[in-house]
Design a protein around this motif. Structure first.
Motif, PDB file in Angstrom:
ATOM      1  N   GLY A 128       0.792  -1.299  -0.049  1.00  0.00           N
ATOM      2  CA  GLY A 128       0.015  -0.286  -0.126  1.00  0.00           C
ATOM      3  C   GLY A 128       0.828   1.284  -0.023  1.00  0.00           C
ATOM      4  N   TYR A 129       0.043   2.476  -0.069  1.00  0.00           N
ATOM      5  CA  TYR A 129       0.904   3.606  -0.292  1.00  0.00           C
ATOM      6  C   TYR A 129       0.097   4.732   0.539  1.00  0.00           C
ATOM      7  CZ  TYR A 129       3.137   7.834  -2.140  1.00  0.00           C
ATOM      8  OH  TYR A 129       3.899   8.984  -2.334  1.00  0.00           O
ATOM      9  N   LEU A 130       0.937   5.615   1.407  1.00  0.00           N
ATOM     10  CA  LEU A 130       0.423   6.645   1.959  1.00  0.00           C
ATOM     11  C   LEU A 130       0.830   8.115   1.527  1.00  0.00           C
ATOM     12  CD1 LEU A 130      -1.061   8.225   4.526  1.00  0.00           C
ATOM     13  CD2 LEU A 130       1.114   7.706   5.735  1.00  0.00           C
ATOM     14  N   LYS A 138      -3.701  22.047  -0.758  1.00  0.00           N
ATOM     15  CA  LYS A 138      -2.233  22.082  -1.026  1.00  0.00           C
ATOM     16  C   LYS A 138      -1.392  20.479  -1.447  1.00  0.00           C
ATOM     17  CE  LYS A 138      -1.553  25.400   2.937  1.00  0.00           C
ATOM     18  NZ  LYS A 138      -0.940  25.591   4.007  1.00  0.00           N
ATOM     19  N   ALA A 139      -2.140  19.564  -1.777  1.00  0.00           N
ATOM     20  CA  ALA A 139      -1.567  18.408  -2.012  1.00  0.00           C
ATOM     21  C   ALA A 139      -1.233  18.270  -3.498  1.00  0.00           C
ATOM     22  CB  ALA A 139      -2.902  17.385  -2.345  1.00  0.00           C
ATOM     23  N   ASP A 140      -0.140  17.755  -3.757  1.00  0.00           N
ATOM     24  CA  ASP A 140       0.581  17.517  -5.093  1.00  0.00           C
ATOM     25  C   ASP A 140      -0.280  16.417  -5.978  1.00  0.00           C
ATOM     26  OD1 ASP A 140       3.142  17.433  -6.837  1.00  0.00           O
ATOM     27  OD2 ASP A 140       2.487  15.555  -6.550  1.00  0.00           O
ATOM     28  N   ASP A 141      -0.563  16.908  -7.210  1.00  0.00           N
ATOM     29  CA  ASP A 141      -1.627  16.089  -7.867  1.00  0.00           C
ATOM     30  C   ASP A 141      -1.041  14.752  -7.941  1.00  0.00           C
ATOM     31  OD1 ASP A 141      -2.672  18.563  -8.158  1.00  0.00           O
ATOM     32  OD2 ASP A 141      -3.203  18.615 -10.178  1.00  0.00           O
ATOM     33  N   GLU A 142       0.137  14.477  -8.342  1.00  0.00           N
ATOM     34  CA  GLU A 142       0.708  13.076  -8.753  1.00  0.00           C
ATOM     35  C   GLU A 142       0.665  12.325  -7.493  1.00  0.00           C
ATOM     36  OE1 GLU A 142       4.024  13.206 -11.044  1.00  0.00           O
ATOM     37  OE2 GLU A 142       3.250  14.186 -12.834  1.00  0.00           O
ATOM     38  N   ASP A 143       1.212  12.749  -6.471  1.00  0.00           N
ATOM     39  CA  ASP A 143       1.361  12.379  -5.203  1.00  0.00           C
ATOM     40  C   ASP A 143      -0.177  11.952  -4.696  1.00  0.00           C
ATOM     41  OD1 ASP A 143       3.225  11.106  -2.853  1.00  0.00           O
ATOM     42  OD2 ASP A 143       1.534  12.601  -1.824  1.00  0.00           O
ATOM     43  N   TRP A 144      -0.947  12.654  -4.817  1.00  0.00           N
ATOM     44  CA  TRP A 144      -2.167  12.332  -4.245  1.00  0.00           C
ATOM     45  C   TRP A 144      -2.852  10.976  -5.114  1.00  0.00           C
ATOM     46  CZ3 TRP A 144      -7.677  11.873  -5.249  1.00  0.00           C
ATOM     47  CH2 TRP A 144      -8.399  12.002  -3.916  1.00  0.00           C
ATOM     48  N   TRP A 145      -2.833  11.112  -6.178  1.00  0.00           N
ATOM     49  CA  TRP A 145      -3.377  10.053  -7.088  1.00  0.00           C
ATOM     50  C   TRP A 145      -2.603   8.606  -7.073  1.00  0.00           C
ATOM     51  CZ3 TRP A 145      -8.160   9.650  -8.502  1.00  0.00           C
ATOM     52  CH2 TRP A 145      -8.872  10.767  -8.623  1.00  0.00           C
ATOM     53  N   ARG A 146      -1.359   8.982  -6.621  1.00  0.00           N
ATOM     54  CA  ARG A 146      -0.574   7.770  -6.465  1.00  0.00           C
ATOM     55  C   ARG A 146      -1.085   6.832  -5.358  1.00  0.00           C
ATOM     56  NH1 ARG A 146       3.985   5.109  -7.700  1.00  0.00           N
ATOM     57  NH2 ARG A 146       5.540   4.233  -6.134  1.00  0.00           N
ATOM     58  N   GLY A 147      -1.765   7.377  -4.621  1.00  0.00           N
ATOM     59  CA  GLY A 147      -2.373   6.826  -3.464  1.00  0.00           C
ATOM     60  C   GLY A 147      -3.457   5.769  -4.044  1.00  0.00           C
ATOM     61  N   SER A 189      -6.610  12.780   2.914  1.00  0.00           N
ATOM     62  CA  SER A 189      -7.858  12.563   2.115  1.00  0.00           C
ATOM     63  C   SER A 189      -7.682  11.448   0.961  1.00  0.00           C
ATOM     64  CB  SER A 189      -8.227  13.719   1.240  1.00  0.00           C
ATOM     65  OG  SER A 189      -7.157  14.386   0.406  1.00  0.00           O
ATOM     66  N   SER A 190      -6.381  11.461   0.527  1.00  0.00           N
ATOM     67  CA  SER A 190      -6.106  10.396  -0.511  1.00  0.00           C
ATOM     68  C   SER A 190      -5.909   8.967   0.128  1.00  0.00           C
ATOM     69  CB  SER A 190      -4.575  10.695  -1.070  1.00  0.00           C
ATOM     70  OG  SER A 190      -4.056   9.681  -2.046  1.00  0.00           O
ATOM     71  N   TYR A 191      -5.489   8.799   1.319  1.00  0.00           N
ATOM     72  CA  TYR A 191      -5.377   7.497   2.003  1.00  0.00           C
ATOM     73  C   TYR A 191      -6.497   7.020   2.327  1.00  0.00           C
ATOM     74  CZ  TYR A 191      -3.393   4.161   4.925  1.00  0.00           C
ATOM     75  OH  TYR A 191      -2.836   2.756   5.585  1.00  0.00           O
ATOM     76  N   ILE A 192      -7.397   7.943   2.930  1.00  0.00           N
ATOM     77  CA  ILE A 192      -8.887   7.468   3.193  1.00  0.00           C
ATOM     78  C   ILE A 192      -9.607   7.298   2.277  1.00  0.00           C
ATOM     79  CG2 ILE A 192     -11.045   8.121   4.497  1.00  0.00           C
ATOM     80  CD1 ILE A 192      -9.088   9.908   6.408  1.00  0.00           C
TER      81      ILE A 192
END
Length: 299
Positions: A128-130, A138-147, A189-192
């Motif tokens: 998994g990924y956090l 403020k979320a980085d788009d790529e990192d947020w969607w990487r979740g 938000s991405s993780y949840i």
């Protein structure tokens, strides 16, 4: 083995049972005869370090016939495999370097395992990924969607590969997150969102494949790279979820099909409520206050 039970869960934790555990206890001990993994082929994603390595160790202690490990870093997989070999000289061990988002590499790993170990009896989806813990704005788009890429698409890839190589009456155990079922702390938000999507996907898998036992598990708050990232101090030992996974793969846990549980729950209490859990809507995801139509939960 000494008991790890508290009289109740910490006040800031939701619970389903009166008794709360923080480490392995007798009912889920890998060496308990009723939890034997004899003749079982077990595959674990993210099996090189952390909870994945602990789960692999527990299945080896339970007498598994073979264990296949999948991960991104060969050095960790090799170390985990060596630990398993030290537990039993008879257990067959294979590992494959693969990222679960790489469908081709993942399928090659499963083909390798079936060829050398046999059909898969137990799959533990642990990788998994956090994403970075920051507010949505403020979320980085790529990192947020990487979740989502890892937690949802990666799990989707694992499910598809597993279904092609699963043995009869197989078990699929997904490591999820308690946050998918409880509060919503800022910055996660991405993780949840990805974890609850993953849990619902497993519920769909269960509905489509009643012959397979599918269960989502919150592993507790264990010392891993994720807890280091959240700065939350570990509260549970990895032996807890490791022993639980062995129990969930055994005959006593059939009533938990399609459910979501926390590793901290007391198994003896769950067993006492088996009929209630199996026939009702207990430990399912849903909208609070609604009574779902009976037809939605027919087996």
């Amino acid at each position: 083995m000494t008991s790890s039970a508290n009289t109740k869960a910490p006040s800031f934790m939701p619970t389903y049972t009166k008794v709360w555990h923080t480490k392995v206890h007798p009912t889920i001990s890998p060496t308990r005869p009723e939890n034997s993994a004899k003749n079982k082929v077990v595959v674990i994603t993210g099996g090189g370090i952390g909870t994945g390595a602990a789960i692999a160790k527990a299945f080896a202690e339970a007498g598994a016939k073979a264990v296949g490990l999948i991960g991104r870093r060969e050095n960790h997989l090799k170390t985990s495999a060596e630990t398993l070999s030290s537990i039993s000289t008879s257990i067959k061990i294979e590992y494959a370097v693969a990222d679960i988002t790489d469908k081709s590499a993942l399928e090659s790993a499963f083909e390798k395992f079936e060829g050398s170990l046999g059909k898969i009896d137990v799959l533990v989806s642990n990788a998994g990924y956090l994403s970075d813990i920051v507010p949505l704005q403020k979320a980085d788009d790529e990192d947020w969607w990487r979740g989502f890429e890892i937690n949802v698409k990666g799990t989707f890839n694992v499910i598809k590969s597993f279904l092609f190589h699963a043995g009869s009456n197989a078990v699929f155990l997904g490591v999820n997150a308690g946050l998918a079922t409880s509060s919503e702390p800022p910055g996660l938000s991405s993780y949840i969102s990805s974890k609850i999507a993953c849990a619902r996907m497993l519920e769909c898998m269960q509905a489509e494949h009643p012959e397979i036992r599918v269960i989502s598990v919150h592993p507790g708050v264990v010392d891993t790279a994720m807890t280091e990232k959240t700065k939350v101090p570990p509260m549970d030992d990895a032996s807890l979820v490791a022993g639980l996974m062995v129990w969930l793969a055994g005959p006593e846990a059939n009533f938990m099909k399609g459910r979501f549980m926390w590793a901290n729950f007391d198994i003896d209490e769950l067993k006492e409520r088996a009929a209630e859990i199996e026939k009702g809507n207990e430990l399912r995801l849903g909208l609070l206050g609604l009574t779902p139509p009976e037809m939605f939960f027919k087996k």
